[in-house]
Design an enzyme around this catalytic site. Sequence first.
Site, PDB file in Angstrom:
ATOM      1  N   GLU A 410       0.812  -1.217   0.000  1.00 50.58           N
ATOM      2  CA  GLU A 410       0.000   0.000   0.000  1.00 50.58           C
ATOM      3  C   GLU A 410       0.847   1.270   0.000  1.00 50.58           C
ATOM      4  OE1 GLU A 410      -0.592  -2.749   1.555  1.00 50.58           O
ATOM      5  OE2 GLU A 410      -2.625  -3.294   0.949  1.00 50.58           O
ATOM      6  N   HIS A 477     -11.245  -6.393   8.787  1.00 46.63           N
ATOM      7  CA  HIS A 477     -11.953  -6.234   7.516  1.00 46.63           C
ATOM      8  C   HIS A 477     -13.254  -5.458   7.727  1.00 46.63           C
ATOM      9  CE1 HIS A 477      -9.213  -9.487   6.371  1.00 46.63           C
ATOM     10  NE2 HIS A 477      -9.440  -9.150   5.113  1.00 46.63           N
TER      11      HIS A 477
END
Length: 671
Positions: A410, A477
């Site tokens: 990322e 998540h």
Amino acid sequence: MTFDRKDLSNEQLISFYRSLLWPRMIEEKMLVLLRQGKISKWFSGIGQEAISVGATLALQEDEWVMPLHRNLGVFTTRNMPLHKLFMQWQGAKEGYSKGRERSFHFGNTAHHICGMISHLGPQLAIADGVALAHKLRKENKVSLAFTGEGGTSEGDFHEALNVAAVWDLPVIFIIENNGYGLSTPVSEQYRCISLVDKAKGYGMEGVMIDGNNILNVYDTIKGVREYCIKYQKPYLIECMTFRMRGHEEASGTKYVPPELFKIWELRDPVKNFEEYIKSIGIISEEGVQQIRNEFKEKIEDELAIGFNTNIIVPDVEEELEDIFQSTVHSPRSTVQVVDNSKPTHHLPLTTHDLRLIDAISEGLKQSMQKHSNLILMGQDIAEYGGAFKITEGFLKDFGKERVRNTPLCESAIVGAALGLSLEGFKSMMEMQFADFVSVGFNQIVNNLAKIHYRWGQNADVVIRMPTGGGVGAGPFHSQSNEAWFTKVPGLKVVYPSTPIDAKGLLIAAINDPNPVMYFEHKALYRAISGAVPEDYYEIEIGKARHVREGDEISIITYGAGVHWAEDYAAEHPEISIDILDLRTLAPLDYLSIREAVHRTGRVLILHEDTLIGGIGGEIAAWISENCFAILDAPVMRCASLDTPIPFNIDLEKNFMAKGRLDETIQKLINY
Ligand SMILES: Cc1ncc(C[n+]2csc(CCOP(=O)(O)OP(=O)(O)O)c2C)c(N)n1
């Protein structure tokens, strides 16, 4: 030290000498000024000048360089006037950062120099993005990024080199191995024999060279540049050198064995080159002295100008304005803006019914059609269509160059997005889950967010953040982490709750030349549908939507909270509930918030995010400071439990703010 001039003319050699001597003499003067208390801090590159100067000489002037704190030679070789550099070091408004940045933490778009952030490693991936821009435009150009050997221990080094290798990017990575980090010797920094050996691991070529020999540096980088362009590949160069002074001037060199200074003194890049050009008879001792005298005079002249600055008069408006690039001249002025901010709004457009997820996808697709310079990046977004299938079919329509699968990194991808922006591209990065932004956090909050304020360069980047719980996906998540970003000046944060807003806000975010964090709730993707204009349109960033008129309580909310509030209102017709959907969390629409308070005098702020540090606290504080006289009850908040979000569905339900909504509303009504 042996020099090989190859086919360099006498004039070129003299010119190289001048380029090499200039930063040395500037530094020597700065050290004097430092002792006199006329400048506050200095990171010395004495002994390492051949690397900065040689590298910059080997590039074209419009090729981006990402220098660090020991690379004065990059700035001087790009011909930045000393008086302006000095204004910068003084923290003067007339410098390159309006007094907002220190020492070498600034860049300048016209000189193609990207300003460093203190964290060092993140600069490397920006070079990836610039190189990607060159590659996409088929330009014969490279980008070049510096790191110290200490910086090679950062994850960002690994990520940037890996991305450059996987994407075949023409980037030159230069390690300046000067023996020490702040004080840490190389023996405590890495275990490989040579750092350049790492090149092989990344699948790229690498070479180790004498970093104190300017001809060696210049010739190597010139050749490497040609290689990178011809083969469209990155290259790692380890320049062996030595730091002749402390990490910064106040920190001393006690930890360095004194004999090392003696050894490296003999390898001084300036003296050795000076001796060389004298030895081949192209300059005499008098000639050298002449140049030195000329520079001495020039330094004094430039400093006289450099000292002549105005005292900064802080201007709050200007400070706040410079956080963002103005959007006045952005494409938004030519785009139709849909105003659905009132419950009574009327849509004069042809619409179709879409789920939230389809609206996002449509907005993205139309943006790709609109902007040929828009690049999408994310894990598994190409053939696979993304974890949630938002980009399904995009590969076929727009090709692999613009719809890019990324390695699992990322930080480097956010950095690359910034690099694309330096070269005038727009980009959208998809975080596979908003939770994973934590490993790209630094690039977002320190590079993207601050760059415009620091040195006027915009970061034209949208980061899509599939967020939120209610899907039984556990702590990593399902998090709501929007408040991590609303706190950072320089970021816009949008969080639509309906399909029409999702499409329009995404288009607006992409048109906006500033960094926008775009949150999309996973549980709403397929659960919420609505009429969406078929055309390309924007919803204004920074404008809330009055969802429902009521006169007993006002619920100010966003995201899933909007639907919880609407459902509650439908189930409780006995209470007249007013609902405001913020839609944008940064900047907040204070006018609409005030109107919501005014309508009922009783306010509940509802969000799925946890309570402490959630945006609700900020809004509550603002209301009590600014709307106290029109309140009939204290501002209340309904938020999720201050725990991580749990996996088990019953635990998750217990966590969620929704379960406490009725209780909080009753408390507010009965106050
Ligand atoms: C992420 C981060 N951690 C720590 C520091 C503090 N720091 C500044 S420079 C430095 C040493 C850097 O060493 P190296 O990369 O070898 O570069 P050099 O200063 O030797 O040129 C350290 C630890 C920092 N700037 N950023």
